[in-house]
Design a protein around this motif. Structure first.
Motif, mmCIF file in Angstrom:
data_model
loop_
_atom_site.group_PDB
_atom_site.id
_atom_site.type_symbol
_atom_site.label_atom_id
_atom_site.label_comp_id
_atom_site.label_asym_id
_atom_site.label_seq_id
_atom_site.Cartn_x
_atom_site.Cartn_y
_atom_site.Cartn_z
ATOM 1 N N GLY A 9 0.792 -1.243 0.000
ATOM 2 C CA GLY A 9 0.000 0.000 0.000
ATOM 3 C C GLY A 9 0.812 1.274 0.000
ATOM 4 N N LEU A 10 1.917 1.278 -0.707
ATOM 5 C CA LEU A 10 2.812 2.438 -0.632
ATOM 6 C C LEU A 10 2.242 3.624 -1.408
ATOM 7 N N GLU A 11 2.216 4.765 -0.711
ATOM 8 C CA GLU A 11 1.744 6.006 -1.337
ATOM 9 C C GLU A 11 2.815 7.073 -1.167
ATOM 10 N N VAL A 12 3.155 7.697 -2.288
ATOM 11 C CA VAL A 12 4.105 8.811 -2.266
ATOM 12 C C VAL A 12 3.521 9.934 -3.104
ATOM 13 N N ALA A 13 3.576 11.144 -2.579
ATOM 14 C CA ALA A 13 3.127 12.305 -3.352
ATOM 15 C C ALA A 13 4.227 13.358 -3.355
ATOM 16 N N TYR A 14 4.374 14.012 -4.500
ATOM 17 C CA TYR A 14 5.240 15.193 -4.602
ATOM 18 C C TYR A 14 4.280 16.367 -4.733
ATOM 19 N N GLY A 15 3.998 17.034 -3.636
ATOM 20 C CA GLY A 15 2.979 18.070 -3.689
ATOM 21 C C GLY A 15 1.667 17.449 -4.142
ATOM 22 N N LYS A 16 1.129 17.952 -5.253
ATOM 23 C CA LYS A 16 -0.157 17.436 -5.721
ATOM 24 C C LYS A 16 -0.024 16.199 -6.594
ATOM 25 N N VAL A 17 1.202 15.911 -7.007
ATOM 26 C CA VAL A 17 1.399 14.755 -7.898
ATOM 27 C C VAL A 17 1.451 13.476 -7.068
ATOM 28 N N GLU A 18 0.475 12.604 -7.281
ATOM 29 C CA GLU A 18 0.464 11.324 -6.564
ATOM 30 C C GLU A 18 1.250 10.310 -7.387
ATOM 31 N N SER A 48 13.309 4.964 -4.756
ATOM 32 C CA SER A 48 13.709 6.050 -3.840
ATOM 33 C C SER A 48 12.986 5.932 -2.501
ATOM 34 N N ALA A 49 11.746 5.462 -2.534
ATOM 35 C CA ALA A 49 11.014 5.270 -1.270
ATOM 36 C C ALA A 49 11.617 4.114 -0.476
ATOM 37 N N ILE A 50 12.013 3.047 -1.174
ATOM 38 C CA ILE A 50 12.631 1.922 -0.469
ATOM 39 C C ILE A 50 13.938 2.368 0.177
ATOM 40 N N SER A 51 14.732 3.147 -0.560
ATOM 41 C CA SER A 51 16.041 3.525 -0.024
ATOM 42 C C SER A 51 15.970 4.721 0.922
ATOM 43 N N GLY A 52 14.765 5.202 1.199
ATOM 44 C CA GLY A 52 14.603 6.233 2.224
ATOM 45 C C GLY A 52 14.885 7.641 1.740
ATOM 46 N N VAL A 53 15.044 7.803 0.427
ATOM 47 C CA VAL A 53 15.362 9.122 -0.124
ATOM 48 C C VAL A 53 14.104 9.974 -0.266
ATOM 49 N N VAL A 54 12.968 9.334 -0.547
ATOM 50 C CA VAL A 54 11.701 10.063 -0.495
ATOM 51 C C VAL A 54 10.812 9.422 0.568
ATOM 52 N N ALA A 63 11.974 -4.904 5.159
ATOM 53 C CA ALA A 63 13.161 -5.510 4.554
ATOM 54 C C ALA A 63 13.744 -6.503 5.545
ATOM 55 N N PHE A 64 13.946 -7.738 5.107
ATOM 56 C CA PHE A 64 14.491 -8.793 5.966
ATOM 57 C C PHE A 64 13.700 -8.869 7.272
ATOM 58 N N GLY A 65 12.383 -8.709 7.157
ATOM 59 C CA GLY A 65 11.512 -8.867 8.317
ATOM 60 C C GLY A 65 11.396 -7.662 9.224
ATOM 61 N N GLU A 66 12.116 -6.580 8.908
ATOM 62 C CA GLU A 66 12.026 -5.392 9.763
ATOM 63 C C GLU A 66 11.379 -4.234 9.019
ATOM 64 N N ASN A 67 10.564 -3.485 9.727
ATOM 65 C CA ASN A 67 9.899 -2.337 9.117
ATOM 66 C C ASN A 67 10.917 -1.207 8.925
ATOM 67 N N ILE A 68 11.144 -0.816 7.667
ATOM 68 C CA ILE A 68 12.109 0.253 7.379
ATOM 69 C C ILE A 68 11.422 1.465 6.747
ATOM 70 N N THR A 69 10.112 1.541 6.903
ATOM 71 C CA THR A 69 9.345 2.570 6.187
ATOM 72 C C THR A 69 9.874 3.979 6.438
ATOM 73 N N ALA A 70 10.223 4.294 7.676
ATOM 74 C CA ALA A 70 10.662 5.654 7.974
ATOM 75 C C ALA A 70 12.155 5.712 8.311
ATOM 76 N N ALA A 71 12.878 4.661 7.951
ATOM 77 C CA ALA A 71 14.303 4.614 8.316
ATOM 78 C C ALA A 71 15.115 5.557 7.419
#
Ligand SMILES: Nc1ncnc2c1ncn2[C@@H]1O[C@H](COP(=O)(O)OP(=O)(O)OP(=O)(O)O)[C@@H](O)[C@H]1O
Ligand SMILES: [Mg+2]
Length: 237
Positions: A9-18, A48-54, A63-71
């Motif tokens: 369920g990953l959601e990323v928005a850049y301002g108004k752009v979903e 970019s969301a996986i690697s934490g850049v956005v 990743a590997f069983g650990e939540n890294i969503t905000a890492a």
């Protein structure tokens, strides 16, 4: 099979752009998973969301069983996830060897850095020949090899490659794809972002097609190669 990466369920928005609207995918240990889609589909945003850049505004990345969503990005690299961005971004004023050494910036043990650099030179003999050449003077294909090699020096468990074939001649694309297979056989899981669906589905085990930030088709590489929608939209007649 152990799960390396599990996205829900990953959601990323850049301002108004979903850019991502509830994207989900998984990568299992030992897999090459292709992420296909047209310009603007959300492929680069996903990595970019996986690697934490956005930052994502909803959903989870495990990743590997650990939540890294905000890492933070550094901690994601430390967990063994590296990202080779679109457009390579090597250090053009540094030599090939210096670029590779920088790939080990999170690795405390200099002997393992040296050992991995030798493995990169075995994988890409061209890089060994050019070890003293400035990165910026390499050809496009050589720069792609250097970018992949630099990521491998970090000793990743998962490598995410964003359009490694972009701008390369067919023969060089094949060489880069062969190198990705070799990296995978040596034990690294791969998330391969490509617009070149034909090249990606030759080497991938499974794949996802994304459109407007959502997965529209998924299956084994053979299933995707046979899917009429995929054939029409991404593989040509
Ligand atoms: N920094 C940004 N600011 C605003 N919008 C962005 C930004 N980065 C991406 N977008 C938008 O998000 C959407 C998804 O872009 P993304 O780069 O993830 O697509 P992509 O699938 O990688 O495309 P391409 O194949 O062209 O590289 C696009 O509509 C893009 O314009
Ligand atoms: Mg992109």
């Amino acid at each position: 099979m152990n799960t390396v990466l599990d996205i829900h369920g990953l959601e990323v928005a850049y301002g108004k752009v979903e850019a991502l609207r509830g994207l989900g995918l998984t990568v299992g240990e030992g897999e090459i998973v292709a992420l296909l889609g047209n310009n603007g589909a959300g492929k680069s945003t996903t990595v970019s969301a996986i690697s934490g850049v956005v930052r994502s505004r909803a959903g989870s990345v495990t990743a590997f069983g650990e939540n890294i969503t905000a890492a933070p990005p550094w901690s994601i690299v430390e967990r063994g996830i590296v990202h080779v961005p679109e457009g390579r971004r090597i250090f053009s004023r540094l030599t090939v060897h210096e670029n590779l050494q920088l790939g080990g910036y999170t690795v405390p043990d200099t002997r393992s850095i040296d050992r991995r650099i030798e493995q990169v030179y075995d994988l890409f003999p061209r890089m060994a020949e050019r070890r003293a050449q400035q990165g910026g003077t390499l050809s496009g294909g050589e720069q792609q090899m250097l970018a992949i090699g630099r990521a491998m020096v970090a000793g990743p468990r998962l490598i995410m490659l964003d359009e490694p074939s972009m701008g390369l001649a067919p023969l060089v694309v094949a060489q880069v794809m062969d190198a990705i297979v070799a990296i995978n056989r040596a034990g690294t899981s791969v998330l391969l972002i490509e617009q070149n669906a034909r090249a990606a589905l030759k080497i991938a085990h499974r794949g996802y097609v994304i459109d407007s930030g959502r997965v529209t088709v998924t299956g084994s590489a053979a299933e995707l190669r046979a899917d009429p929608h995929v054939v029409e939209a991404y593989l040509g007649a």
